[in-house]
Write a protein that holds these residues in place. Sequence first.
Motif, PDB file in Angstrom:
ATOM      1  N   LEU A  63      -1.019   1.184   6.542  1.00  9.94           N
ATOM      2  CA  LEU A  63      -1.513   1.266   5.161  1.00  9.94           C
ATOM      3  C   LEU A  63      -0.892   2.458   4.427  1.00  9.94           C
ATOM      4  CD1 LEU A  63      -5.248   0.472   5.895  1.00  9.94           C
ATOM      5  CD2 LEU A  63      -3.712  -0.959   4.545  1.00  9.94           C
ATOM      6  N   ALA A  64      -0.855   3.607   5.102  1.00 10.89           N
ATOM      7  CA  ALA A  64      -0.299   4.812   4.477  1.00 10.89           C
ATOM      8  C   ALA A  64       1.185   4.668   4.198  1.00 10.89           C
ATOM      9  CB  ALA A  64      -0.557   6.025   5.370  1.00 10.89           C
ATOM     10  N   GLY A  65       1.866   3.848   4.991  1.00  9.19           N
ATOM     11  CA  GLY A  65       3.287   3.629   4.774  1.00  9.19           C
ATOM     12  C   GLY A  65       3.592   2.757   3.573  1.00  9.19           C
ATOM     13  N   THR A  66       2.583   2.046   3.078  1.00  9.21           N
ATOM     14  CA  THR A  66       2.769   1.138   1.948  1.00  9.21           C
ATOM     15  C   THR A  66       2.107   1.647   0.671  1.00  9.21           C
ATOM     16  OG1 THR A  66       2.797  -0.745   3.478  1.00  9.21           O
ATOM     17  CG2 THR A  66       2.438  -1.244   1.156  1.00  9.21           C
ATOM     18  N   LEU A  67       0.928   2.265   0.811  1.00 13.08           N
ATOM     19  CA  LEU A  67       0.115   2.631  -0.342  1.00 13.08           C
ATOM     20  C   LEU A  67       0.189   4.126  -0.647  1.00 13.08           C
ATOM     21  CD1 LEU A  67      -3.077   0.556   0.571  1.00 13.08           C
ATOM     22  CD2 LEU A  67      -1.175  -0.141  -0.901  1.00 13.08           C
TER      23      LEU A  67
END
Length: 258
Positions: A77-81
């Motif tokens: 998630l952190a890699g996308t958002l």
Amino acid sequence: MSDASYRDAIFSTPLDRVARFSFDEQVVACFPDMIRRSVPGYGQILGMLGLIASRHLRHGAEVYDLGCSLGAGGLALAGTLAPDAFRYTGVDLSPGMVARARETFAAECPEHRMEVIEGDIRTLPYRPAGMIVLNFTLQFLAREDRDAVIARLFQALEPGGVLVLSEKIVAGDEQHNAWLVERYHDFKRANGYSDMEISQKRTALENVLVPDTLEAHHARLAEAGFARSQTWFQFLNFASLIAFKDTTTPAIPAERKS
């Protein structure tokens, strides 16, 4: 922080008595290798989490990752958002998993709001959430607890929220299921596991990991109140579902952490 990860060799020697599988320090140490070689499609499921969140998550909403293990879902998630796009709460019963996930988030995504807590998802007091992830977690709960857990998660979700549920599954047809299991064992052999390792791990997981059929999962989601659910991914006897809470469903106040 130690990022050491070891090859899964837990069942590589003959055991006089195979103990019940548990997420102990030995499993924590080799977990990335274990799940990479044991769970077909795991990387693809993780890779879609951020894309699903981008489409369905209200900006700034809470995301729960239940049974988060080492935090791979949170990293996805952190890699996308963006850091302000969501707040993440990972939950796991294993102290070793929790400690490693906290270290990973602090090192890899310090600007994101990432919290990891040790807790039982059956009794956890939830904040209202826009997305809840259950990646290969429900299957480790007693069957009699599963309906109540899904019902509580439905209540915790905001209207318009989504639940991502990934599970090992069993086919209702015995012949179909046998074929899936046989090909899964072929998958594990191709990834370097011996027949002895496959057999001993299967014994260790007996009555610990108890899979449901896809039909049972969809029925449980509907019974909890989800407007619809669909199977968006399947690789052999592993699948991921997404369930949608209707935007018109009245919000039910969720319990807050003290």
